[in-house]
Every structure is written in structure tokens, then in C-alpha cells.
Write a protein that holds these residues in place. Structure first.
Motif, PDB file in Angstrom:
ATOM      1  N   GLY A  40       0.712  -1.324  -0.031  1.00  0.00           N
ATOM      2  CA  GLY A  40       0.145  -0.087   0.010  1.00  0.00           C
ATOM      3  C   GLY A  40       1.033   1.257   0.020  1.00  0.00           C
ATOM      4  O   GLY A  40       1.966   1.161  -0.043  1.00  0.00           O
ATOM      5  N   GLY A  41       0.227   2.522   0.035  1.00  0.00           N
ATOM      6  CA  GLY A  41       1.072   3.693  -0.009  1.00  0.00           C
ATOM      7  C   GLY A  41       1.587   3.737  -1.521  1.00  0.00           C
ATOM      8  O   GLY A  41       0.903   3.413  -2.371  1.00  0.00           O
ATOM      9  N   VAL A  42       3.085   4.470  -1.286  1.00  0.00           N
ATOM     10  CA  VAL A  42       3.438   4.451  -2.713  1.00  0.00           C
ATOM     11  C   VAL A  42       4.007   3.321  -3.339  1.00  0.00           C
ATOM     12  O   VAL A  42       4.644   2.524  -2.807  1.00  0.00           O
ATOM     13  N   ILE A  43       3.765   3.166  -4.596  1.00  0.00           N
ATOM     14  CA  ILE A  43       4.116   2.230  -5.377  1.00  0.00           C
ATOM     15  C   ILE A  43       4.376   2.390  -6.691  1.00  0.00           C
ATOM     16  O   ILE A  43       4.240   3.582  -7.011  1.00  0.00           O
ATOM     17  N   PRO A  50       6.377  -1.771  -3.902  1.00  0.00           N
ATOM     18  CA  PRO A  50       6.453  -0.661  -2.721  1.00  0.00           C
ATOM     19  C   PRO A  50       7.562   0.096  -3.074  1.00  0.00           C
ATOM     20  O   PRO A  50       8.673  -0.323  -3.339  1.00  0.00           O
ATOM     21  N   LEU A  51       7.383   1.462  -2.903  1.00  0.00           N
ATOM     22  CA  LEU A  51       8.488   2.527  -3.191  1.00  0.00           C
ATOM     23  C   LEU A  51       8.481   3.545  -1.699  1.00  0.00           C
ATOM     24  O   LEU A  51       7.391   3.500  -1.187  1.00  0.00           O
ATOM     25  N   PRO A  52       9.524   3.808  -1.442  1.00  0.00           N
ATOM     26  CA  PRO A  52       9.579   5.184  -0.565  1.00  0.00           C
ATOM     27  C   PRO A  52       8.834   6.369  -0.872  1.00  0.00           C
ATOM     28  O   PRO A  52       9.005   6.600  -2.164  1.00  0.00           O
ATOM     29  N   GLY A  53       8.509   7.069  -0.003  1.00  0.00           N
ATOM     30  CA  GLY A  53       7.791   8.231  -0.334  1.00  0.00           C
ATOM     31  C   GLY A  53       6.545   8.381   0.600  1.00  0.00           C
ATOM     32  O   GLY A  53       5.999   7.362   1.214  1.00  0.00           O
ATOM     33  N   ASP A  54       5.822   9.525   0.254  1.00  0.00           N
ATOM     34  CA  ASP A  54       4.739   9.735   1.172  1.00  0.00           C
ATOM     35  C   ASP A  54       3.688  10.391   0.295  1.00  0.00           C
ATOM     36  O   ASP A  54       2.629  11.066   0.582  1.00  0.00           O
ATOM     37  N   THR A  55       3.512  10.234  -1.271  1.00  0.00           N
ATOM     38  CA  THR A  55       2.635  10.676  -2.093  1.00  0.00           C
ATOM     39  C   THR A  55       2.115   9.530  -2.850  1.00  0.00           C
ATOM     40  O   THR A  55       2.558   9.491  -3.989  1.00  0.00           O
ATOM     41  N   PRO A  56       1.098   8.763  -2.444  1.00  0.00           N
ATOM     42  CA  PRO A  56       0.820   7.619  -2.747  1.00  0.00           C
ATOM     43  C   PRO A  56      -0.117   7.660  -4.244  1.00  0.00           C
ATOM     44  O   PRO A  56      -0.272   7.062  -5.138  1.00  0.00           O
ATOM     45  N   ASP A  57      -0.598   8.932  -4.599  1.00  0.00           N
ATOM     46  CA  ASP A  57      -0.965   9.233  -5.865  1.00  0.00           C
ATOM     47  C   ASP A  57      -0.131   9.606  -7.048  1.00  0.00           C
ATOM     48  O   ASP A  57      -0.639   9.703  -8.176  1.00  0.00           O
ATOM     49  N   GLU A  58       1.116   9.809  -6.710  1.00  0.00           N
ATOM     50  CA  GLU A  58       2.144  10.290  -7.604  1.00  0.00           C
ATOM     51  C   GLU A  58       2.346   9.010  -8.398  1.00  0.00           C
ATOM     52  O   GLU A  58       2.594   7.861  -8.161  1.00  0.00           O
ATOM     53  N   MET A  59       2.408   9.107  -9.892  1.00  0.00           N
ATOM     54  CA  MET A  59       2.733   8.180 -10.626  1.00  0.00           C
ATOM     55  C   MET A  59       4.299   7.851 -10.828  1.00  0.00           C
ATOM     56  O   MET A  59       4.821   8.583 -11.576  1.00  0.00           O
ATOM     57  N   LEU A  60       4.685   6.750 -10.020  1.00  0.00           N
ATOM     58  CA  LEU A  60       6.312   6.647 -10.053  1.00  0.00           C
ATOM     59  C   LEU A  60       6.514   5.171 -10.707  1.00  0.00           C
ATOM     60  O   LEU A  60       5.584   4.287 -10.754  1.00  0.00           O
ATOM     61  N   GLN A  61       7.805   5.014 -10.944  1.00  0.00           N
ATOM     62  CA  GLN A  61       8.236   3.728 -11.587  1.00  0.00           C
ATOM     63  C   GLN A  61       9.476   3.275 -10.822  1.00  0.00           C
ATOM     64  O   GLN A  61      10.391   4.259 -10.104  1.00  0.00           O
ATOM     65  N   CYS A  62       9.613   2.076 -10.384  1.00  0.00           N
ATOM     66  CA  CYS A  62      10.660   1.436 -10.014  1.00  0.00           C
ATOM     67  C   CYS A  62      11.881   1.495 -10.649  1.00  0.00           C
ATOM     68  O   CYS A  62      11.832   1.508 -11.995  1.00  0.00           O
TER      69      CYS A  62
END
Length: 240
Positions: A40-43, A50-62
Motif C-alpha cells: 500500500g502507499g507509494v507504489i 512498494p516504493l519509499p515516499g509519502d505521496t501515494p497518488d504520484e505515478m512513479l516507476q521502480c
């Protein structure tokens, strides 16, 4: 209700991971719940890790998804493939624990529901027929069917085929996995109508390198899928 109470008195509900008594069927006891790494959270938007961070709505890539081209659009996973999560996946895959598909479907529904569209269809990653005969079931198909009931989304269990037999890929490098899966999965011409023009959600038990899901995505796109996303019960994570 009286009969259910009698049955419950004789056969108390048990944890699906350790057989400890629980309050409800098909659940985890408190200890196993704490030891299960639910995602859950940032992915990563492509694989669900799962990724580090505190903005779960941001579209990130590992890092993996930035290095390796992913043919699908979005990816989600319910658990990290470690500890209790790994035990559950192996029980479903190799231990005849077909009962695990029911709780797994609810965990997967929690993470994938935002990706469901009006024309979505669930498609499991296929097994070669020899492996399916030996195992007696396709764990990905069990997950897809159970998930379809939870999400109320249609499932086409045989939309894809695996005519090429591949050796077990555990322990192989990423490049070896992708090479082994080249041409191993095709679309089923008898089920082309179930995929063509649809939003396909590919279902599998665990994602490691993504080679199997990439091959399945390409087969679905060749069958005319409008777009493809993936959902797995577990994701292998580097920090696991």
C-alpha cells in the motif's frame, strides 16, 4: 444459522497460513497478519512494488520498470513475496491449497479495483498443458475466477494458450527468463472475441522479472486488446 453454529463449534475457523483459530473463515490470525507485507502507499505504477515516499497518488516507476520496457499499462500486486506472503503463494502454486484463491482474490481486489473499466475482462496467465495435468489446476486461473466474482468482472480462463513448454525459471537471470518466454504464449483463436477491443487485466500469482507477463501481454495485444494491465498476488521486491 443453527447448523453453521454447530459446524463452527466442531470445526473452528482457522488461519489460512498457520491453522491457528480465527474469528472468520479464509482469514489470517493476528500474528500472520502482522508478518504479511501487504502493499500500500507509494507504489510503482507499472508493477505494484512498494516504493519509499509519502505521496501515494504520484505515478512513479521502480528501477526495474525504468530499465526494462513493460508492454502493459499499469500493474498492481497485493503482497510482497516474502515471509507469510511467499508461503501462501507456494501453497497455492505447489501445495494443492486451492482454498487460498478466495482470500487472495479479496486482497488483490483491494489494489486493482481502481484499474477496472466498464469493458474489463480478466485473463489468467496460461500454463503448458503438461504442467497443468501434473498440477491438476492453473493457479492463475483460480485467482482470476475468484477475483472476477469479487469484482463482478467477466473472466475468460482460456483466452491465452501456452503451446511452448519452458523449464522452471526460478534462479534464472532476467535475460534468460525473457529468452525462454519468447513465443511461449499465444492467443486462443477460439476466444479472440473475448479480448478484441477490451481492457484486459492479466492475472498471475507472482511477478519476478515480468517476462511471463510481458509474453502474455503481447499475446493479448495481438488478439486485439484495447489495453492491458496486470495484477498479481505477490511481487518479488529487492528489499524483501
Amino acid at each position: 444459522m443453527r447448523m453453521q453454529s454447530v459446524i463452527r463449534a466442531i470445526y473452528p475457523a482457522q488461519c489460512v497460513a498457520c491453522d491457528a483459530q480465527t474469528e472468520s473463515e479464509f482469514g489470517l490470525c493476528g500474528a500472520c497478519w502482522r508478518e504479511t507485507r501487504f502493499i500500500g502507499g507509494v507504489i510503482c505504477d507499472r508493477c505494484g512494488t512498494p516504493l519509499p515516499g509519502d505521496t501515494p497518488d504520484e505515478m512513479l516507476q521502480c528501477d526495474d520498470c525504468m530499465k526494462v520496457a513493460r508492454p502493459w499499462d499499469h500493474g498492481r500486486a497485493a503482497l510482497v513475496y516474502t515471509g507469510v506472503g511467499r508461503r501462501l503463494v507456494l501453497g497455492l502454486k505447489h501445495g494443492d491449497r486451492t482454498d487460498l484463491a478466495r482470500p487472495a482474490a479479496h486482497w488483490m481486489a483491494r489494489v486493482v479495483r481502481p484499474l477496472v473499466q466498464a469493458d474489463s475482462v480478466l485473463v489468467p496467465v496460461p500454463l503448458h498443458w503438461t504442467r497443468r495435468v501434473r498440477r491438476r489446476y492453473n493457479q492463475a486461473a483460480l485467482l482470476a475466477l475468484a477475483l472476477g466474482r469479487v469484482l463482478e468482472v467477466p473472466t475468460c480462463a482460456d483466452a491465452l494458450l501456452r503451446p511452448k513448454k519452458t523449464k522452471p525459471l526460478e534462479g534464472h537471470s532476467r535475460d534468460a527468463r525473457f529468452a525462454a518466454l519468447s513465443g511461449a504464449i499465444t492467443n486462443n483463436p477460439k476466444r479472440a472475441g473475448a479480448i478484441a477491443g477490451k481492457s484486459v487485466l492479466l492475472v498471475d500469482d507472482v511477478m519476478t522479472s515480468g517476462a511471463t507477463l510481458a509474453a502474455a501481454t503481447e499475446a493479448a495485444m495481438q488478439a486485439g486488446a484495447r489495453n492491458v494491465s496486470i495484477v498479481t498476488l505477490a511481487r518479488v521486491a529487492k528489499d524483501a
